[in-house]
Design a protein around this motif. Structure first.
Motif, PDB file in Angstrom:
ATOM      1  N   ASN A  61       7.731  10.693  -3.043  1.00  0.00           N
ATOM      2  CA  ASN A  61       9.257  11.664  -3.045  1.00  0.00           C
ATOM      3  C   ASN A  61       9.326  12.459  -4.467  1.00  0.00           C
ATOM      4  N   LEU A  62       8.391  12.014  -5.035  1.00  0.00           N
ATOM      5  CA  LEU A  62       8.756  12.829  -6.920  1.00  0.00           C
ATOM      6  C   LEU A  62       8.081  14.433  -6.375  1.00  0.00           C
TER       7      LEU A  62
ATOM      8  N   LEU B 236       0.781  -1.205  -0.099  1.00  0.00           N
ATOM      9  CA  LEU B 236       0.078   0.061  -0.199  1.00  0.00           C
ATOM     10  C   LEU B 236       0.823   1.496  -0.519  1.00  0.00           C
ATOM     11  N   CYS B 237       1.572   1.232   0.736  1.00  0.00           N
ATOM     12  CA  CYS B 237       2.999   2.303   1.158  1.00  0.00           C
ATOM     13  C   CYS B 237       3.747   3.059  -0.186  1.00  0.00           C
ATOM     14  N   THR B 238       4.251   1.722  -0.507  1.00  0.00           N
ATOM     15  CA  THR B 238       5.575   2.374  -1.570  1.00  0.00           C
ATOM     16  C   THR B 238       5.263   2.509  -2.423  1.00  0.00           C
ATOM     17  N   PRO B 239       3.745   2.503  -3.764  1.00  0.00           N
ATOM     18  CA  PRO B 239       3.887   3.420  -4.495  1.00  0.00           C
ATOM     19  C   PRO B 239       3.565   5.013  -4.920  1.00  0.00           C
TER      20      PRO B 239
ATOM     21  N   ARG C 157      19.134  -2.043   3.491  1.00  0.00           N
ATOM     22  CA  ARG C 157      18.278  -1.040   4.358  1.00  0.00           C
ATOM     23  C   ARG C 157      17.096   0.334   3.656  1.00  0.00           C
ATOM     24  N   LEU C 158      18.915   0.876   3.790  1.00  0.00           N
ATOM     25  CA  LEU C 158      18.255   2.657   3.300  1.00  0.00           C
ATOM     26  C   LEU C 158      17.518   1.658   2.212  1.00  0.00           C
ATOM     27  N   ARG C 159      17.917   1.666   1.079  1.00  0.00           N
ATOM     28  CA  ARG C 159      16.481   1.304  -0.152  1.00  0.00           C
ATOM     29  C   ARG C 159      15.597   1.743   0.330  1.00  0.00           C
ATOM     30  N   GLY C 160      15.006   0.871   0.983  1.00  0.00           N
ATOM     31  CA  GLY C 160      13.553  -0.060   1.775  1.00  0.00           C
ATOM     32  C   GLY C 160      13.505   1.898   2.394  1.00  0.00           C
ATOM     33  N   PHE C 161      14.127   2.110   3.349  1.00  0.00           N
ATOM     34  CA  PHE C 161      13.955   2.962   4.230  1.00  0.00           C
ATOM     35  C   PHE C 161      13.261   4.540   3.439  1.00  0.00           C
ATOM     36  N   TRP C 162      13.756   4.361   1.693  1.00  0.00           N
ATOM     37  CA  TRP C 162      13.056   5.519   0.489  1.00  0.00           C
ATOM     38  C   TRP C 162      11.713   5.384   0.488  1.00  0.00           C
ATOM     39  N   THR C 163      11.463   3.760   0.463  1.00  0.00           N
ATOM     40  CA  THR C 163       9.474   3.490   0.626  1.00  0.00           C
ATOM     41  C   THR C 163       8.797   3.623   1.150  1.00  0.00           C
ATOM     42  N   ARG C 164       9.525   3.203   2.721  1.00  0.00           N
ATOM     43  CA  ARG C 164       8.602   3.282   3.846  1.00  0.00           C
ATOM     44  C   ARG C 164       7.611   4.712   4.562  1.00  0.00           C
TER      45      ARG C 164
ATOM     46  N   LEU D  77      14.878  21.926  -0.167  1.00  0.00           N
ATOM     47  CA  LEU D  77      16.198  20.232  -0.937  1.00  0.00           C
ATOM     48  C   LEU D  77      15.649  20.358  -1.715  1.00  0.00           C
ATOM     49  N   SER D  78      16.551  19.893  -2.812  1.00  0.00           N
ATOM     50  CA  SER D  78      15.922  19.182  -4.196  1.00  0.00           C
ATOM     51  C   SER D  78      16.303  17.579  -4.472  1.00  0.00           C
ATOM     52  N   HIS D  79      17.485  17.205  -3.668  1.00  0.00           N
ATOM     53  CA  HIS D  79      17.533  15.278  -3.445  1.00  0.00           C
ATOM     54  C   HIS D  79      16.775  15.076  -2.420  1.00  0.00           C
ATOM     55  N   PRO D  80      16.911  13.752  -2.288  1.00  0.00           N
ATOM     56  CA  PRO D  80      16.284  13.236  -1.048  1.00  0.00           C
ATOM     57  C   PRO D  80      18.378  13.355   0.006  1.00  0.00           C
ATOM     58  N   ALA D  81      17.624  13.758   0.810  1.00  0.00           N
ATOM     59  CA  ALA D  81      19.073  13.096   1.629  1.00  0.00           C
ATOM     60  C   ALA D  81      19.337  12.810   3.390  1.00  0.00           C
ATOM     61  N   VAL D  82      19.974  12.497   3.949  1.00  0.00           N
ATOM     62  CA  VAL D  82      20.148  11.940   4.979  1.00  0.00           C
ATOM     63  C   VAL D  82      20.432  12.658   6.488  1.00  0.00           C
ATOM     64  N   ALA D  83      19.970  12.471   7.576  1.00  0.00           N
ATOM     65  CA  ALA D  83      20.429  13.204   8.670  1.00  0.00           C
ATOM     66  C   ALA D  83      20.940  11.889   9.635  1.00  0.00           C
ATOM     67  N   VAL D  84      22.210  11.999  10.492  1.00  0.00           N
ATOM     68  CA  VAL D  84      22.491  11.221  10.904  1.00  0.00           C
ATOM     69  C   VAL D  84      21.856  11.486  12.617  1.00  0.00           C
ATOM     70  N   THR D  85      21.660  10.553  13.072  1.00  0.00           N
ATOM     71  CA  THR D  85      21.521  11.839  14.828  1.00  0.00           C
ATOM     72  C   THR D  85      21.528   9.841  16.332  1.00  0.00           C
ATOM     73  N   PHE D  86      21.810  10.771  17.263  1.00  0.00           N
ATOM     74  CA  PHE D  86      22.203   9.481  18.405  1.00  0.00           C
ATOM     75  C   PHE D  86      21.502  10.073  19.173  1.00  0.00           C
ATOM     76  N   ASP D  87      21.380   9.399  19.937  1.00  0.00           N
ATOM     77  CA  ASP D  87      20.446   9.408  21.609  1.00  0.00           C
ATOM     78  C   ASP D  87      21.413   8.504  22.907  1.00  0.00           C
ATOM     79  N   ASP D  88      21.102   9.397  23.763  1.00  0.00           N
ATOM     80  CA  ASP D  88      21.125   9.118  25.127  1.00  0.00           C
ATOM     81  C   ASP D  88      22.080   9.725  25.791  1.00  0.00           C
ATOM     82  N   GLY D  89      23.748   9.964  25.104  1.00  0.00           N
ATOM     83  CA  GLY D  89      24.819  10.335  25.709  1.00  0.00           C
ATOM     84  C   GLY D  89      25.874   9.252  26.090  1.00  0.00           C
ATOM     85  N   TYR D  90      26.186   7.951  24.898  1.00  0.00           N
ATOM     86  CA  TYR D  90      26.776   7.611  25.833  1.00  0.00           C
ATOM     87  C   TYR D  90      28.473   8.310  25.787  1.00  0.00           C
ATOM     88  N   ALA D  91      29.677   7.802  26.688  1.00  0.00           N
ATOM     89  CA  ALA D  91      30.836   8.329  26.464  1.00  0.00           C
ATOM     90  C   ALA D  91      31.602   7.779  25.223  1.00  0.00           C
ATOM     91  N   ASP D  92      30.932   6.514  24.329  1.00  0.00           N
ATOM     92  CA  ASP D  92      31.370   5.949  23.208  1.00  0.00           C
ATOM     93  C   ASP D  92      30.944   6.947  22.040  1.00  0.00           C
TER      94      ASP D  92
END
Ligand code: ZN
Length: 328
Positions: A25-26, A16-19, A321-328, A79-94
């Motif tokens: 996205n267009l 249902l969602c992919t199309p 997995r990323l390819r799948g993320f663009w249609t979910r 934005l003129s192109h699809p893009a990615v953002a990176v986030t982290f949760d919690d605040g671990y020392a690593d």
């Protein structure tokens, strides 16, 4: 039966969602926001929070070579192109010790949502203490009875499988508790296990100094993630306001800069409510991140931005997995 139902649900949703998502996205290039917690090599990781340094480096290289990268707090409206953002949760020392050097080496920006209580007090995140006492203690008794919402409940805890089941139930019970109740349950469990509260280098949060080092990087933005990492939906409006506003104030005091973004602990729609969203707006946040999959579009609620959890995947699995993320 138990296997079929989620699979069937997933294929129906995808049919249902992919199309529809392809079409949307267009019209408007989406942003895929990725959610990480830790960059570490762990012998035990029941919550699947850690990505190994090697996999993380390969994932960041792939992102850098494949997509425009944006920051969580950017205005994504033009934005003129699809893009990615990176986030982290919690605040671990690593985050400061392992993730930051890799982000700088490759040139990937990231937003880190930090829980201020464990940073201020250098206490463990409660789920690691639970893991240590219940799964790591050799002297745990063969059965345990606890009071849960006014009723006594018993668990067999003799074997590894039983202890893991007990641990999983406790995670759900603790998510519904406030910090005080969690502390008293942990103290009780330590008594059962004949254990003491010990400092733990492996699972610690950043120190204030490490957080300052992290935030000084040009690639890094720091956002808030409450004080005690409690499930906001389980708290009174006053307690929610305190968790949300006090984490912002504390970070601003430590970092001497405005903190404008927030992420909800646990982050599913049932973990926060309309009141939490209103309180984030009232506290002066401009954007907030949730933890359910989806794409961020121009029309998305800026206070409930969906995110995709990333696991300890090889770069091949990550790319698929990323390819799948663009249609979910
Ligand atoms: Zn969290």
């Amino acid at each position: 039966m138990t296997e079929l139902a989620p699979k069937l649900r997933r294929s129906l949703r995808s049919a249902l969602c992919t199309p529809l998502n392809r079409l949307l996205n267009l019209v408007d290039p989406p942003v895929i926001v990725l959610l990480y917690h830790r960059v570490a090599e762990l012998a035990s990781d029941p919550e699947l929070l850690a990505v190994s340094p090697d996999n993380f480096r390969a994932q960041m290289r792939y992102l850098k070579e494949t997509f425009p990268l944006v920051r969580f707090e950017d205005d994504w409206g033009k934005l003129s192109h699809p893009a990615v953002a990176v986030t982290f949760d919690d605040g671990y020392a690593d985050n400061a010790l392992a993730a930051l050097p890799i982000l700088e080496e490759i040139g990937v920006p990231a937003t880190f949502f930090v829980t201020t209580g464990p940073v201020a007090e250098q206490t463990r995140f409660w789920w690691h203490e639970l893991e240590r006492v219940v799964l790591g203690s050799g002297s745990f008794p063969p059965g345990v009875t606890l009071e849960v919402r006014g009723r006594k409940k018993s668990w067999p805890t003799a074997g590894d499988a039983q202890r893991l089941a007990f641990y999983r139930d406790l995670v759900e019970i603790m998510k519904d508790a406030d910090a005080e109740e969690r502390d008293s349950r942990l103290a009780q469990l330590r008594l059962f296990a004949g254990d003491e509260d010990r400092p733990c280098a492996l699972h610690r949060a950043m120190t204030v100094d490490e957080l300052r080092v992290l935030s000084r990087s040009e690639l890094v933005t720091v956002g808030a993630h409450t004080v005690t990492h409690s499930r906001l939906a389980a708290l009174s409006p006053e307690a929610q306001r305190e968790e949300i506003a006090a984490s912002k104030t504390k970070l601003q005091e430590w970092l001497d800069r405005e903190v404008t973004t927030f992420s909800y602990p646990y982050g599913k729609r049932s973990d926060y409510g309309a009141r939490s969203v209103a309180l984030c707006r009232e506290a002066g946040f401009a954007k907030a991140a949730a933890n359910f999959p989806g794409q961020a579009h121009r029309w998305s609620d800026p206070y409930q931005i969906p995110r995709h959890l990333v696991r300890n995947w090889t770069v091949e699995v990550f790319a698929e997995r990323l390819r799948g993320f663009w249609t979910r």
